[in-house]
Design a protein around this motif. Structure first.
Motif, PDB file in Angstrom:
ATOM      1  N   LYS A 185      19.328   6.510  -5.545  1.00 20.51           N
ATOM      2  CA  LYS A 185      19.562   7.693  -4.723  1.00 20.51           C
ATOM      3  C   LYS A 185      18.399   8.672  -4.817  1.00 20.51           C
ATOM      4  O   LYS A 185      18.019   9.306  -3.826  1.00 20.51           O
ATOM      5  N   GLU A 188      15.540   7.202  -2.700  1.00 26.18           N
ATOM      6  CA  GLU A 188      15.842   7.302  -1.265  1.00 26.18           C
ATOM      7  C   GLU A 188      15.733   8.735  -0.766  1.00 26.18           C
ATOM      8  O   GLU A 188      15.183   8.991   0.314  1.00 26.18           O
ATOM      9  N   LYS A 189      16.242   9.689  -1.544  1.00 25.20           N
ATOM     10  CA  LYS A 189      16.226  11.084  -1.120  1.00 25.20           C
ATOM     11  C   LYS A 189      14.799  11.621  -1.057  1.00 25.20           C
ATOM     12  O   LYS A 189      14.425  12.312  -0.086  1.00 25.20           O
ATOM     13  N   GLU A 191      11.987   9.943  -0.675  1.00 22.32           N
ATOM     14  CA  GLU A 191      11.247   9.314   0.421  1.00 22.32           C
ATOM     15  C   GLU A 191      11.706   9.846   1.774  1.00 22.32           C
ATOM     16  O   GLU A 191      10.883  10.031   2.683  1.00 22.32           O
ATOM     17  N   LYS A 192      12.987  10.141   1.905  1.00 21.91           N
ATOM     18  CA  LYS A 192      13.501  10.676   3.161  1.00 21.91           C
ATOM     19  C   LYS A 192      12.978  12.088   3.419  1.00 21.91           C
ATOM     20  O   LYS A 192      12.560  12.417   4.539  1.00 21.91           O
ATOM     21  N   GLU A 193      13.006  12.940   2.401  1.00 24.01           N
ATOM     22  CA  GLU A 193      12.637  14.342   2.575  1.00 24.01           C
ATOM     23  C   GLU A 193      11.131  14.567   2.611  1.00 24.01           C
ATOM     24  O   GLU A 193      10.636  15.448   3.318  1.00 24.01           O
ATOM     25  N   GLY A 195       8.621  11.781   2.433  1.00 28.04           N
ATOM     26  CA  GLY A 195       7.787  10.659   2.823  1.00 28.04           C
ATOM     27  C   GLY A 195       7.054  10.092   1.623  1.00 28.04           C
ATOM     28  O   GLY A 195       7.298  10.476   0.477  1.00 28.04           O
TER      29      GLY A 195
END
Length: 262
Positions: A185, A188-189, A191-193, A195
């Motif tokens: 998590k 993922e978080k 990389e999402k926020e 990059g």
């Protein structure tokens, strides 16, 4: 004549002792491995608020010393690539600077000095506190750090658990699921926020074992970091790379000893 025979005997002895495998071992061993100190900071401020605070003036004295003495602050990624044998050795007198947790003083105190001295820094973030806890940075602040080009962002788990305690109080299946969540998590978080590639993790509280290392590798991490106090290089386990925790007392001769530690 006797000297000539002695010379021929010496040549013959060398030829008998030499073998291609011996030459291969020499080439394989190569030069001694090069090691680099990783300096770990947590938070900053005009005064010492706790044991992990480094006053802003002491932090600047560190950067000034590195600059004046000809040290090169290199990106953590460059050192990790070398430890993974995917890149060349860093230049002599190299140093890496990192920070754990995502405290708000990274933005208010550290960031101006990073821009002044133009150094790369890696931040290990646990995303659960970002834009939530009053002591932490916001996602917008992290994006501004990224925009500067000086910062890289990696994982410090999702909410900074104590794995030793969790292993005792949780059932084995619950513990395994919690570990998976903490590693995946967070990755993922971030990389999402923000990059970028998140494939390094700093062990929360410096706690790790073989099971955690395996879980981290399965989650896509290629390097992990402890709080053991010695230099990092390719001769060690890339999933337990050491770092020196910096405190406000790490100044003057104490700081120099870290840089000269073998």
């Amino acid at each position: 004549m006797f000297r000539y025979r002695g010379f021929l005997l010496a040549i013959l002895l060398v030829l008998l002792l030499w073998s291609p495998s011996a030459e291969g071992e020499l080439k394989k061993s190569g030069p001694p491995s090069f090691k680099v100190p990783i300096l770990l900071y947590h938070r900053f401020g005009p005064t010492v608020a706790d044991s992990m605070t480094v006053t802003t003036s002491v932090f600047e004295s560190h950067l000034r010393y590195l600059h004046e003495k000809g040290y090169t602050v290199i990106p953590l990624r460059q050192l990790v690539d070398y430890c993974l044998r995917k890149g060349p050795p860093p230049p002599p007198r190299s140093v890496v600077i990192v920070s754990d947790d995502g405290h708000k003083t990274i933005f208010t105190e550290m960031f101006p000095l990073v821009k002044k001295y133009r150094i790369p820094v890696t931040l290990f973030i646990y995303p659960s506190v970002i834009s939530h806890a009053p002591y932490a940075m916001t996602w917008d602040q992290l994006r501004e750090l990224k925009k500067s080009g000086f910062f890289d962002f990696q994982s410090h788990s999702y909410w900074h658990p104590n794995f030793n305690r969790d292993k005792i109080k949780l059932k084995p299946s619950e513990y395994a699921a919690s570990v998976d969540m903490q590693f995946k998590k967070s990755k993922e978080k971030l990389e999402k926020e923000l990059g970028g590639r998140v494939d390094m993790i700093a062990w929360p509280f410096g706690i790790y074992d073989d099971e955690l290392i395996q879980k981290a590798e399965e989650s896509g991490y290629v390097a992990a970091f402890t709080i053991k106090r010695h230099r990092a290089g390719p001769s060690g386990n890339v999933m337990t790379l050491p770092r020196y925790i910096m405190t406000d007392s790490t100044r003057g001769k104490a700081f120099e000893r870290i840089l000269n530690d073998e």
